[in-house]
Design a protein around this motif. Structure first.
Motif, PDB file in Angstrom:
ATOM      1  N   LYS A 155      -3.600  18.189  18.317  1.00  0.00           N
ATOM      2  CA  LYS A 155      -3.373  19.212  17.297  1.00  0.00           C
ATOM      3  C   LYS A 155      -1.911  19.668  17.281  1.00  0.00           C
ATOM      4  O   LYS A 155      -1.371  20.008  16.223  1.00  0.00           O
ATOM      5  N   GLU A 156      -1.260  19.658  18.450  1.00  0.00           N
ATOM      6  CA  GLU A 156       0.159  19.999  18.497  1.00  0.00           C
ATOM      7  C   GLU A 156       0.973  18.973  17.717  1.00  0.00           C
ATOM      8  O   GLU A 156       1.905  19.326  16.981  1.00  0.00           O
ATOM      9  N   ASN A 157       0.628  17.701  17.871  1.00  0.00           N
ATOM     10  CA  ASN A 157       1.343  16.657  17.143  1.00  0.00           C
ATOM     11  C   ASN A 157       1.072  16.751  15.638  1.00  0.00           C
ATOM     12  O   ASN A 157       1.981  16.573  14.824  1.00  0.00           O
ATOM     13  N   LEU A 158      -0.168  17.043  15.278  1.00  0.00           N
ATOM     14  CA  LEU A 158      -0.490  17.217  13.863  1.00  0.00           C
ATOM     15  C   LEU A 158       0.216  18.443  13.294  1.00  0.00           C
ATOM     16  O   LEU A 158       0.668  18.436  12.136  1.00  0.00           O
ATOM     17  N   SER A 159       0.350  19.485  14.091  1.00  0.00           N
ATOM     18  CA  SER A 159       1.043  20.692  13.636  1.00  0.00           C
ATOM     19  C   SER A 159       2.494  20.378  13.286  1.00  0.00           C
ATOM     20  O   SER A 159       3.048  20.916  12.318  1.00  0.00           O
ATOM     21  N   TYR A 160       3.106  19.503  14.055  1.00  0.00           N
ATOM     22  CA  TYR A 160       4.486  19.070  13.780  1.00  0.00           C
ATOM     23  C   TYR A 160       4.548  18.386  12.414  1.00  0.00           C
ATOM     24  O   TYR A 160       5.419  18.690  11.589  1.00  0.00           O
ATOM     25  N   VAL A 161       3.620  17.474  12.166  1.00  0.00           N
ATOM     26  CA  VAL A 161       3.559  16.766  10.888  1.00  0.00           C
ATOM     27  C   VAL A 161       3.330  17.748   9.747  1.00  0.00           C
ATOM     28  O   VAL A 161       4.029  17.727   8.720  1.00  0.00           O
ATOM     29  N   ARG A 162       2.368  18.593   9.924  1.00  0.00           N
ATOM     30  CA  ARG A 162       1.996  19.561   8.883  1.00  0.00           C
ATOM     31  C   ARG A 162       3.151  20.510   8.556  1.00  0.00           C
ATOM     32  O   ARG A 162       3.429  20.786   7.381  1.00  0.00           O
TER      33      ARG A 162
ATOM     34  N   VAL B  96      -2.708  14.708   2.048  1.00  0.00           N
ATOM     35  CA  VAL B  96      -1.604  14.839   1.091  1.00  0.00           C
ATOM     36  C   VAL B  96      -2.072  14.373  -0.284  1.00  0.00           C
ATOM     37  O   VAL B  96      -3.142  13.763  -0.413  1.00  0.00           O
ATOM     38  N   PRO B  97      -1.318  14.651  -1.340  1.00  0.00           N
ATOM     39  CA  PRO B  97      -1.710  14.158  -2.665  1.00  0.00           C
ATOM     40  C   PRO B  97      -1.821  12.634  -2.670  1.00  0.00           C
ATOM     41  O   PRO B  97      -0.906  11.933  -2.234  1.00  0.00           O
TER      42      PRO B  97
ATOM     43  N   MET C   1       0.840  -1.196   0.000  1.00  0.00           N
ATOM     44  CA  MET C   1       0.000   0.000   0.000  1.00  0.00           C
ATOM     45  C   MET C   1       0.877   1.249   0.000  1.00  0.00           C
ATOM     46  O   MET C   1       1.846   1.339   0.761  1.00  0.00           O
ATOM     47  N   LYS C   2       0.575   2.193  -0.861  1.00  0.00           N
ATOM     48  CA  LYS C   2       1.313   3.447  -0.868  1.00  0.00           C
ATOM     49  C   LYS C   2       1.005   4.228   0.403  1.00  0.00           C
ATOM     50  O   LYS C   2      -0.153   4.358   0.811  1.00  0.00           O
ATOM     51  N   GLY C   3       2.058   4.776   0.998  1.00  0.00           N
ATOM     52  CA  GLY C   3       1.872   5.500   2.250  1.00  0.00           C
ATOM     53  C   GLY C   3       0.921   6.673   2.156  1.00  0.00           C
ATOM     54  O   GLY C   3       0.188   6.961   3.100  1.00  0.00           O
ATOM     55  N   VAL C   4       0.908   7.358   1.003  1.00  0.00           N
ATOM     56  CA  VAL C   4       0.027   8.517   0.860  1.00  0.00           C
ATOM     57  C   VAL C   4      -1.448   8.128   0.880  1.00  0.00           C
ATOM     58  O   VAL C   4      -2.322   8.982   1.097  1.00  0.00           O
ATOM     59  N   ASN C   5      -1.737   6.846   0.654  1.00  0.00           N
ATOM     60  CA  ASN C   5      -3.132   6.385   0.633  1.00  0.00           C
ATOM     61  C   ASN C   5      -3.610   5.855   1.980  1.00  0.00           C
ATOM     62  O   ASN C   5      -4.737   5.373   2.080  1.00  0.00           O
ATOM     63  N   THR C   6      -2.772   5.951   3.005  1.00  0.00           N
ATOM     64  CA  THR C   6      -3.167   5.479   4.330  1.00  0.00           C
ATOM     65  C   THR C   6      -3.830   6.602   5.116  1.00  0.00           C
ATOM     66  O   THR C   6      -3.741   7.778   4.757  1.00  0.00           O
ATOM     67  N   ARG C   7      -4.470   6.218   6.209  1.00  0.00           N
ATOM     68  CA  ARG C   7      -5.182   7.175   7.059  1.00  0.00           C
ATOM     69  C   ARG C   7      -4.754   6.961   8.503  1.00  0.00           C
ATOM     70  O   ARG C   7      -4.869   5.857   9.034  1.00  0.00           O
ATOM     71  N   THR C   8      -4.264   8.026   9.128  1.00  0.00           N
ATOM     72  CA  THR C   8      -3.759   7.958  10.495  1.00  0.00           C
ATOM     73  C   THR C   8      -4.576   8.864  11.401  1.00  0.00           C
ATOM     74  O   THR C   8      -4.885  10.005  11.032  1.00  0.00           O
TER      75      THR C   8
ATOM     76  N   PRO D 121       8.934  14.203  -3.474  1.00  0.00           N
ATOM     77  CA  PRO D 121       8.155  15.339  -3.998  1.00  0.00           C
ATOM     78  C   PRO D 121       6.689  15.000  -4.249  1.00  0.00           C
ATOM     79  O   PRO D 121       5.838  15.891  -4.201  1.00  0.00           O
ATOM     80  N   ASP D 122       6.390  13.723  -4.509  1.00  0.00           N
ATOM     81  CA  ASP D 122       5.005  13.340  -4.782  1.00  0.00           C
ATOM     82  C   ASP D 122       4.144  13.301  -3.522  1.00  0.00           C
ATOM     83  O   ASP D 122       2.919  13.163  -3.616  1.00  0.00           O
ATOM     84  N   CYS D 123       4.773  13.421  -2.368  1.00  0.00           N
ATOM     85  CA  CYS D 123       4.026  13.342  -1.102  1.00  0.00           C
ATOM     86  C   CYS D 123       3.639  14.707  -0.553  1.00  0.00           C
ATOM     87  O   CYS D 123       2.988  14.785   0.495  1.00  0.00           O
ATOM     88  N   VAL D 124       4.040  15.769  -1.227  1.00  0.00           N
ATOM     89  CA  VAL D 124       3.747  17.114  -0.727  1.00  0.00           C
ATOM     90  C   VAL D 124       3.041  17.941  -1.797  1.00  0.00           C
ATOM     91  O   VAL D 124       3.190  17.709  -2.995  1.00  0.00           O
ATOM     92  N   TRP D 125       2.272  18.900  -1.348  1.00  0.00           N
ATOM     93  CA  TRP D 125       1.604  19.826  -2.262  1.00  0.00           C
ATOM     94  C   TRP D 125       2.571  20.935  -2.660  1.00  0.00           C
ATOM     95  O   TRP D 125       3.295  21.458  -1.802  1.00  0.00           O
ATOM     96  N   PRO D 126       2.599  21.335  -3.942  1.00  0.00           N
ATOM     97  CA  PRO D 126       3.379  22.523  -4.312  1.00  0.00           C
ATOM     98  C   PRO D 126       2.950  23.738  -3.496  1.00  0.00           C
ATOM     99  O   PRO D 126       3.756  24.568  -3.124  1.00  0.00           O
ATOM    100  N   ASN D 127       1.662  23.787  -3.208  1.00  0.00           N
ATOM    101  CA  ASN D 127       1.111  24.827  -2.347  1.00  0.00           C
ATOM    102  C   ASN D 127       0.007  24.197  -1.510  1.00  0.00           C
ATOM    103  O   ASN D 127      -0.936  23.625  -2.066  1.00  0.00           O
ATOM    104  N   PRO D 128       0.099  24.245  -0.171  1.00  0.00           N
ATOM    105  CA  PRO D 128      -0.926  23.622   0.670  1.00  0.00           C
ATOM    106  C   PRO D 128      -2.347  24.109   0.394  1.00  0.00           C
ATOM    107  O   PRO D 128      -3.313  23.425   0.717  1.00  0.00           O
ATOM    108  N   LYS D 129      -2.483  25.296  -0.236  1.00  0.00           N
ATOM    109  CA  LYS D 129      -3.820  25.788  -0.568  1.00  0.00           C
ATOM    110  C   LYS D 129      -4.522  24.876  -1.578  1.00  0.00           C
ATOM    111  O   LYS D 129      -5.732  24.922  -1.726  1.00  0.00           O
ATOM    112  N   ASP D 130      -3.720  24.031  -2.266  1.00  0.00           N
ATOM    113  CA  ASP D 130      -4.304  23.111  -3.233  1.00  0.00           C
ATOM    114  C   ASP D 130      -4.938  21.890  -2.572  1.00  0.00           C
ATOM    115  O   ASP D 130      -5.657  21.135  -3.222  1.00  0.00           O
ATOM    116  N   ALA D 131      -4.632  21.676  -1.304  1.00  0.00           N
ATOM    117  CA  ALA D 131      -5.153  20.504  -0.595  1.00  0.00           C
ATOM    118  C   ALA D 131      -6.640  20.660  -0.304  1.00  0.00           C
ATOM    119  O   ALA D 131      -7.132  21.766  -0.047  1.00  0.00           O
ATOM    120  N   LYS D 132      -7.369  19.550  -0.342  1.00  0.00           N
ATOM    121  CA  LYS D 132      -8.784  19.591   0.014  1.00  0.00           C
ATOM    122  C   LYS D 132      -8.952  19.873   1.503  1.00  0.00           C
ATOM    123  O   LYS D 132      -9.900  20.522   1.921  1.00  0.00           O
TER     124      LYS D 132
END
Length: 222
Positions: free
Chosen positions: A149-156, A190-191, A131-138, A170-181
């Motif tokens: 939220k502090e822990n998520l802020s670290y990830v973000r 993530v993408p 399974m591709k990591g970007v397709n998982t849900r944590t 590079p495929d795991c990040v958005w060129p601009n986070p505003k593009d994220a749903k």
């Protein structure tokens, strides 16, 4: 007169110019690796591929060198015991990590693992083989929502600003986070090519409910 700021939803995340690390940054990284007994290649592209593969295959290496958690270099305990325990699912997929305060439990489990999971390739995913990591849900769960939220802020923040993550995955990040749903303080996406109702990483408190949501990984922190 300056233009009045338009009302509406705040911008999501930080818009950043995605660029490879500077040569000076890579030189410092190589020197640090050599200083701790590693043998990184000199060629830049060979170094990138070496770094990428080593980080994907070892949680400790990813947290220490990609996320720059220098305290993990103090002794061998986390490399030899803690991180292998958290990524070895031969006996059980449920883990209970109990260590004294100050032993980097949150650093390794609640902050490093979500990022390490995201960058996993399907070919050798440590957590969910095939399974591709970007397709998982944590799901990050703590006694109160603020801590999650502090822990998520670290990830973000690492996904927004870490040049080594941009360079190696590079495929795991958005060129601009505003593009994220979804790119907020309690959920990021993530993408990915999987269609899920759940975000890539979400944060909740103990009093929050998530009936009807499904996660591949749940990390409960105190």
């Amino acid at each position: 007169m300056p233009e009045a700021r338009k009302r509406g939803r705040p911008r999501k995340g930080r818009a950043a110019n995605r660029h490879p690390p500077r040569e000076s940054t890579l030189d410092d990284l190589r020197a640090g690796l050599v200083g701790e007994g590693e043998e990184p290649p000199e060629d830049t592209e060979d170094f990138r591929l070496w770094l990428k593969l080593r980080a994907e295959k070892e949680l400790w290496f990813f947290s220490r060198w990609i996320l720059s958690n220098d305290l993990l270099s103090k002794g061998r305990f986390h490399r030899d015991e803690v991180c292998p325990f958290l990524t070895d699912f031969g006996k059980s997929r449920s883990k209970l990590l109990m260590l004294p305060m100050g032993h980097l439990k949150t650093t390794v489990a609640s902050r490093s693992i979500p990022l390490h999971l995201i960058v996993q390739p399907a070919a050798h995913n440590l957590y969910f083989p095939g399974m591709k990591g970007v397709n998982t849900r944590t799901l990050l769960a703590s006694e109160n929502e603020k801590k999650s939220k502090e822990n998520l802020s670290y990830v973000r923040t690492h996904l927004e600003t870490n040049e080594l993550i941009w360079w190696c995955w590079p495929d795991c990040v958005w060129p601009n986070p505003k593009d994220a749903k979804r790119w907020t303080d309690d959920a990021i996406e993530v993408p990915r090519n999987a269609i899920w109702a759940e975000p890539t990483v979400a944060a909740i408190g103990v009093k929050s409910g998530f009936v009807g949501r499904y996660y591949d990984l749940i990390i409960a922190d105190d």
